[in-house]
Enzyme design. Structure first.
Site, short mmCIF file in Angstrom:
data_model
loop_
_atom_site.label_atom_id
_atom_site.label_comp_id
_atom_site.label_asym_id
_atom_site.label_seq_id
_atom_site.Cartn_x
_atom_site.Cartn_y
_atom_site.Cartn_z
N SER A 137 63.14 44.29 40.02
CA SER A 137 63.20 45.00 38.76
C SER A 137 63.91 44.07 37.78
O SER A 137 65.02 43.63 38.04
CB SER A 137 64.00 46.29 38.96
N ARG A 195 63.13 43.65 51.48
CA ARG A 195 61.75 44.09 51.18
C ARG A 195 60.78 42.91 51.21
O ARG A 195 59.61 43.09 51.53
CB ARG A 195 61.70 44.79 49.82
#
Length: 429
Positions: free
Chosen positions: A357, A396
RNA sequence: GGAGAAGUGGCCGAGAGGCUGAAGGCGCACCCCUGCUAAGGGUGUAUACCUCAAAAGGGUAUCGAGGGUUCGAAUCCCUCCUUCUCCGCCA
């Protein structure tokens, strides 16, 4: 934090823009408090002025050897009046502060208006999801089957759910990913590597916007030692790294400041139980390589594009398909003016999942931190703009590598760029 | 952990209840002088907020932080934080 001047003079406009984030401002209450504040501030200052003037004349009279008793009589009662005015003023200020501290940033005008993640826009899609001619397994199945792999059971034993133990070659691959990212950003993208504390104080958490509103998302130490009292585990390296700029005035020549740090991140994720309970996607502890930039205001939007590109580069070099999402007003984080999410393709979930992000916080954090720069010699310091983005979330990324590079027999091909970090190894099995 | 010392402007450093937003120096900026250089002279040089249409001007706050004493605090008292020195312990 928003600019209180702008906030008060353009209250209607501010309220309208915040409404796109799903926030309703009590405009009337704020306006009322604001006019009270103004009045009380003037009263207080007038009283202080009077006191200072009188006190000065007492000093002078005393120096001349005059009788100061009549002067003292004049001042009598002033202190009480002042104290009352100040108490009232402080109360109003505290109320206004507590309101403005919990108001999120204004979305940039280029941000699409939308209620939640359904309003996000795909900016671009890079790479094609790979076609597998066998039934794909998810990273949990793959990781647990490997010799020396992911171990969720033991993590539960020693700590609890939403933690993981990595063993052997997976632990090494996890480390390799972080090393690779750090090397890329320091060697190719001009970032300075930083090693920072994983425990931070309240001032830092306030500076980047986690406090006062999001205390529940954090782990706070309940300290065994006095030194640890009141410290909290960082939810992201953004907190310690960005706060390096707190209470500082940078020379223009020092900007942009580009820093990268690899740290563990700790999140209590209070509201998210039930989501992504399986696997590495949502953990209380995960590693992340974080990019932070401090820039002059005119350059922050360009810097956001650049920083996002730096995060994308990691995915490109790893050969992972992804897409770039422009978050809509309703889905952005508290302090952000504009955010791009990078979503990586996860074959087992048959969907894209957030892996980074990247946000331009505008002057929102800088104002809380008093992080400034001097536009030119002799000119007044101005707030700088802060940006941050994951480059990338290591856990991730590990998930994405395992799932995208799996083979029919459950072994994992190691992406070429990681092989030097794995002692030349080409596969996990 | 024990014993001491100290935190003042961009930096160094004075000040020890009123005339101190703070001497002096360094640095920096502008000006003058000097045919260059060196040296010299002058002026200016914190931040936030309020007042003002703006500028000028005026006001308030800030000498590590927060409280207290006082008509008045950089200066006195209390608490906390940080730094340094010595001892102990430790990776």
């Amino acid at each position: 934090m928003l600019d209180s001047k702008y906030f008060r003079s353009e209250l209607a406009e501010t309220a309208a823009r915040l409404a796109t984030r799903g926030l309703t401002l009590d405009v009337e209450k704020i306006a009322a408090l604001e006019s009270q504040r103004r009045e009380l501030a003037v009263t207080t200052q007038d009283l202080q002025n009077l006191r200072n003037t009188k006190s000065k004349s007492i000093g002078q009279a005393k120096a001349r050897g005059e009788d100061i008793a009549p002067l003292l009589a004049e001042v009598d009662g002033l202190g009480v009046q002042l104290e009352q005015a100040k108490t009232q003023l402080d109360a109003v200020l505290a109320e206004l502060e507590s309101i403005i501290q919990t108001i999120p940033n204004l979305p940039d005008l280029s941000v699409p208006v939308g209620p939640d993640e359904t309003g996000n826009q795909v900016v671009r899609q890079v790479g094609e999801p790979k076609h597998f001619d066998f039934d794909v397994q998810d990273h949990v199945a793959l990781g647990e089957a490997l010799a020396g792999g992911l171990d969720f059971e033991n993590a539960v034993k020693i700590t609890g759910s939403r933690f993981v133990v990595m063993k052997g070659q997976i632990a090494k691959l996890h480390r390799a990913l972080a090393q690779f990212m750090l090397d890329l950003h320091t060697e190719q993208h001009g970032y300075t590597e930083m090693y920072v504390p994983y425990l931070v104080n309240k001032e830092s958490l306030f500076g980047t916007g986690q406090l006062p509103k999001f205390s529940a998302d954090l782990f706070h130490t309940q300290p065994a030692t006095e030194e640890g009292q009141g410290l909290s585990l960082i939810p992201t390296a953004e907190v310690p790294v960005t706060n390096l700029a707190r209470d500082r005035i940078f020379d223009l020549a020092e900007l942009p400041v580009k820093m990268v740090a690899h740290t563990p991140c700790f999140r209590s994720e209070a509201g998210s139980y039930g989501r992504d309970t399986r696997g590495l996607i949502r953990q209380h502890q995960f590693d992340k390589v974080e990019l932070v930039q401090l820039v002059q205001p005119e350059q922050s939007m360009a810097a956001l594009e650049e920083l996002t590109g730096h995060a994308e580069k990691v995915l490109q070099l790893l050969g992972l398909p992804y897409r770039v999402m422009l978050l809509c007003t309703g889905d952005m984080g508290f302090g952000s003016a504009k955010t791009y999410d990078l979503e990586v393709w996860l074959p087992a979930q048959n969907t894209y999942r957030e892996i980074s992000s990247c946000s331009n916080m505008w002057d929102f954090q800088a104002r809380r931190m008093q992080a400034r720069y001097r536009p030119a010699d002799g000119k007044k310091p101005e707030l700088l703009h802060t940006l941050n983005g994951s480059g990338l979330a290591v856990g991730r990324t590990l998930v994405a590598v395992l799932e995208n590079y799996q083979r029919a027999d459950g072994s994992i091909e190691i992406p070429a760029v990681l092989q030097p970090y794995m002692g030349g190894k080409t596969e996990l099995r």
